[in-house]
Design a protein around this motif. Structure first.
Motif, PDB file in Angstrom:
ATOM      1  N   TYR A  23     -38.647 -85.251 -17.991  1.00 15.12           N
ATOM      2  CA  TYR A  23     -39.833 -85.756 -18.688  1.00 15.12           C
ATOM      3  C   TYR A  23     -40.519 -84.585 -19.396  1.00 15.12           C
ATOM      4  O   TYR A  23     -41.575 -84.123 -18.954  1.00 15.12           O
ATOM      5  N   THR A  74     -48.638 -86.844 -14.495  1.00 17.92           N
ATOM      6  CA  THR A  74     -47.480 -87.729 -14.595  1.00 17.92           C
ATOM      7  C   THR A  74     -46.266 -87.089 -13.946  1.00 17.92           C
ATOM      8  O   THR A  74     -45.501 -87.757 -13.245  1.00 17.92           O
ATOM      9  N   THR A 113     -38.709 -89.774  -8.640  1.00 16.80           N
ATOM     10  CA  THR A 113     -37.356 -89.263  -8.918  1.00 16.80           C
ATOM     11  C   THR A 113     -36.623 -88.937  -7.627  1.00 16.80           C
ATOM     12  O   THR A 113     -35.488 -89.365  -7.416  1.00 16.80           O
ATOM     13  N   ARG A 127     -43.992 -88.596 -11.030  1.00 14.86           N
ATOM     14  CA  ARG A 127     -42.562 -88.739 -11.299  1.00 14.86           C
ATOM     15  C   ARG A 127     -41.722 -87.911 -10.327  1.00 14.86           C
ATOM     16  O   ARG A 127     -40.578 -88.247 -10.045  1.00 14.86           O
TER      17      ARG A 127
END
Length: 123
Positions: free
Chosen positions: A38, A45, A53, A49
């Protein structure tokens, strides 16, 4: 994002290579991989994530001995520098590089491979 992840781990007492948990290098590689996935994401974020993930990642199990390694660069791209870099024995290292064909290296439950030579498991 790395500072937030390390703080999260410290507060839950799940940090420290000597204690059997991922150490600072492993946390950094895990966060760096999320940053690769990303690249334009904000730090908040990336933090969320990070957990989504790695909660879905195929880490190994004891029966099969298979795990998907965490790599910052593909193995094919990293194999080209074998001729130019000094072998681990000349660097004073007693252990060879991480090798996915080796049974010992395949048996790691959470292989987080360092991106520089010698490529070793950081967990």
């Amino acid at each position: 994002a790395l500072r937030a992840v390390k703080l999260w781990a410290r507060r839950r007492h799940i940090e420290g290579f000597a204690l059997g948990f991922p150490g600072g290098v492993a946390w950094a590689i895990l966060v760096a991989r999320v940053c690769q996935l990303y690249p334009n994401a904000a730090p908040s974020t990336l933090f969320s994530r990070f957990f989504s993930t790695w909660s879905r990642w195929k880490f190994g199990d004891l029966v099969e001995g298979t795990a998907l390694p965490v790599l910052l660069a593909p193995l094919a791209a990293r194999a080209s520098d074998r001729e130019t870099a000094a072998p681990p024995a000349t660097l004073g290292l007693s252990r060879s590089e991480w090798n996915p064909a080796s049974w010992r290296d395949r048996s790691y439950l959470m292989p987080v491979i360092t991106p520089t030579r010698p490529r070793l498991n950081a967990t």
